[in-house]
Design a protein around this motif. Sequence first.
Motif, short mmCIF file in Angstrom:
data_model
loop_
_atom_site.label_atom_id
_atom_site.label_comp_id
_atom_site.label_asym_id
_atom_site.label_seq_id
_atom_site.Cartn_x
_atom_site.Cartn_y
_atom_site.Cartn_z
N VAL A 82 42.39 13.31 -13.64
CA VAL A 82 41.27 14.09 -13.14
C VAL A 82 40.43 13.29 -12.15
CG1 VAL A 82 39.18 15.34 -13.78
CG2 VAL A 82 41.23 15.51 -15.22
N ALA A 83 40.17 12.02 -12.50
CA ALA A 83 39.38 11.18 -11.61
C ALA A 83 40.09 10.94 -10.28
CB ALA A 83 39.07 9.85 -12.29
N ALA A 84 41.41 10.77 -10.31
CA ALA A 84 42.17 10.54 -9.08
C ALA A 84 42.05 11.74 -8.14
CB ALA A 84 43.64 10.28 -9.41
N GLY A 85 42.13 12.95 -8.70
CA GLY A 85 41.96 14.14 -7.87
C GLY A 85 40.59 14.19 -7.24
N GLY A 86 39.56 13.83 -8.01
CA GLY A 86 38.21 13.81 -7.47
C GLY A 86 38.03 12.76 -6.39
N VAL A 87 38.62 11.59 -6.59
CA VAL A 87 38.50 10.52 -5.59
C VAL A 87 39.20 10.91 -4.29
CG1 VAL A 87 39.20 8.16 -5.04
CG2 VAL A 87 38.19 8.68 -7.26
N LEU A 88 40.38 11.52 -4.39
CA LEU A 88 41.08 11.98 -3.18
C LEU A 88 40.24 12.98 -2.40
CD1 LEU A 88 44.74 12.38 -4.52
CD2 LEU A 88 43.90 10.67 -2.89
N TRP A 89 39.57 13.85 -3.13
CA TRP A 89 38.70 14.83 -2.46
C TRP A 89 37.54 14.13 -1.75
CZ3 TRP A 89 33.57 16.31 -4.16
CH2 TRP A 89 33.03 17.35 -3.41
N GLN A 90 36.95 13.12 -2.40
CA GLN A 90 35.84 12.40 -1.78
C GLN A 90 36.30 11.61 -0.56
OE1 GLN A 90 32.82 12.79 -2.27
NE2 GLN A 90 32.39 13.31 -4.40
N ILE A 91 37.48 11.02 -0.64
CA ILE A 91 38.00 10.28 0.51
C ILE A 91 38.20 11.20 1.70
CG2 ILE A 91 40.03 9.02 1.38
CD1 ILE A 91 40.35 7.85 -1.42
N ARG A 92 38.76 12.38 1.45
CA ARG A 92 38.98 13.33 2.53
C ARG A 92 37.65 13.85 3.06
NH1 ARG A 92 43.07 18.58 2.29
NH2 ARG A 92 42.76 19.20 4.47
N ARG A 93 36.69 14.08 2.17
CA ARG A 93 35.39 14.61 2.59
C ARG A 93 34.65 13.62 3.47
NH1 ARG A 93 30.00 15.44 0.58
NH2 ARG A 93 30.30 13.85 -1.03
N HIS A 94 34.80 12.33 3.20
CA HIS A 94 34.13 11.30 3.99
C HIS A 94 34.99 10.79 5.15
CE1 HIS A 94 31.55 11.19 0.40
NE2 HIS A 94 30.65 10.60 1.16
N ASN A 95 36.20 11.35 5.29
CA ASN A 95 37.11 10.95 6.36
C ASN A 95 37.34 9.44 6.36
OD1 ASN A 95 38.80 11.59 8.53
ND2 ASN A 95 37.21 11.13 10.04
N ALA A 96 37.54 8.88 5.15
CA ALA A 96 37.75 7.44 4.99
C ALA A 96 39.25 7.14 5.01
CB ALA A 96 37.14 6.96 3.68
N PRO A 97 39.63 5.92 5.40
CA PRO A 97 41.05 5.54 5.42
C PRO A 97 41.61 5.47 4.00
CG PRO A 97 39.68 3.64 5.90
CD PRO A 97 38.76 4.82 5.87
N LEU A 98 42.59 6.30 3.70
CA LEU A 98 43.11 6.44 2.35
C LEU A 98 43.65 5.13 1.80
CD1 LEU A 98 43.88 8.15 -0.09
CD2 LEU A 98 45.98 8.80 1.12
N GLY A 99 44.49 4.43 2.58
CA GLY A 99 45.12 3.21 2.09
C GLY A 99 44.13 2.12 1.74
N HIS A 100 43.14 1.89 2.60
CA HIS A 100 42.15 0.85 2.36
C HIS A 100 41.30 1.18 1.14
CE1 HIS A 100 43.20 0.08 6.61
NE2 HIS A 100 42.89 -1.19 6.32
N VAL A 101 40.89 2.44 1.03
CA VAL A 101 40.07 2.85 -0.12
C VAL A 101 40.87 2.72 -1.41
CG1 VAL A 101 38.85 4.77 -1.19
CG2 VAL A 101 38.60 4.35 1.25
N ALA A 102 42.14 3.16 -1.38
CA ALA A 102 42.98 3.09 -2.58
C ALA A 102 43.16 1.66 -3.05
CB ALA A 102 44.34 3.73 -2.29
N ASP A 103 43.31 0.72 -2.11
CA ASP A 103 43.47 -0.68 -2.49
C ASP A 103 42.24 -1.20 -3.24
OD1 ASP A 103 45.98 -0.82 -1.38
OD2 ASP A 103 45.29 -1.64 0.54
N ALA A 104 41.06 -0.85 -2.72
CA ALA A 104 39.82 -1.28 -3.38
C ALA A 104 39.66 -0.60 -4.74
CB ALA A 104 38.62 -0.98 -2.48
N VAL A 105 40.02 0.67 -4.79
CA VAL A 105 39.91 1.42 -6.05
C VAL A 105 40.83 0.83 -7.12
CG1 VAL A 105 40.43 3.65 -7.13
CG2 VAL A 105 39.11 3.57 -5.02
N GLY A 106 42.02 0.37 -6.73
CA GLY A 106 42.94 -0.23 -7.69
C GLY A 106 42.34 -1.45 -8.37
N ILE A 107 41.70 -2.32 -7.58
CA ILE A 107 41.05 -3.51 -8.16
C ILE A 107 39.91 -3.09 -9.08
CG2 ILE A 107 39.88 -5.68 -7.66
CD1 ILE A 107 41.17 -5.61 -4.88
N ALA A 108 39.12 -2.12 -8.62
CA ALA A 108 37.98 -1.66 -9.41
C ALA A 108 38.43 -1.02 -10.72
CB ALA A 108 37.16 -0.67 -8.59
#
Length: 251
Positions: free
Chosen positions: A95-121
């Motif tokens: 559920v959280a992954a779906g929400g994060v993908l929506w936020q990434i798209r809403r903010h037009n952020a680079p998916l790969g870079h954000v995902a890398d940081a999210v993995g560490i977090a």
Amino acid sequence: MYPYLFEIGPISVGTFGLMVALGFLAALHVLNREFKRQGLHKELGSTIVTTCMVGGLVGAKLYFVLFENSPETWGEVFDLLFSGYGLTWYGGFVVAAGGVLWQIRRHNAPLGHVADAVGIALAVGYGVGRIGCQLAGDGDYGVPTDLPWGMAYPDGVVPTTEKVHPAPVYETLSHLGIAAFLWKMRTRFEIPGLSFSFYLILAGLARFLVEFIRINPPALWGLSQAQLLSIAMIVFGLGLMLYLQRRREAP
């Protein structure tokens, strides 16, 4: 064990909830540092963590109610939803992954870079959160053992006087180790998204292995439901790694 930090009349503060909150704060700190290094929006970290907090808790609780506890009446459903236990990580992750993908798209952020940081977090937050399971003794411990570090949980939420594997400790150590590895390698991975694929593989492998000494019942082929989901997580991580590598090599 210390299921409750303190109690004042009818109000009690549980150690599990406290450590979950600290886990989210630790994850936020990691995200903010990484997003600052990558030059991303300064408020994106708090937005993602808030989304993970709401979506993760709701998804974890719903998964537990629907698939692990199988309540027979609506009264049981209500009690389970608002109880202080019964949080299944995989349900929260989906559920959280779906929400994060929506936020990434809403903010037009680079998916790969954000995902890398999210993995560490995620690794950091999960490791800290599991300390709460250890302190509360909420039944996430393992099978009986004679090893020197075996522990009993006589005062836990789900008590046992028999010495068992302290599975939450194993998970805390493994995920903080994963976080340390990904943190060290974060500037060496040249392909955006590659670090996240490593997170999926390592986190899935860690949960798959610890399930062998957990008390969860088998679901299929002698494997627990969490192990089957771990395999899916590992396969997806490997597939993502191959896809990213081939895309980079493509002319």
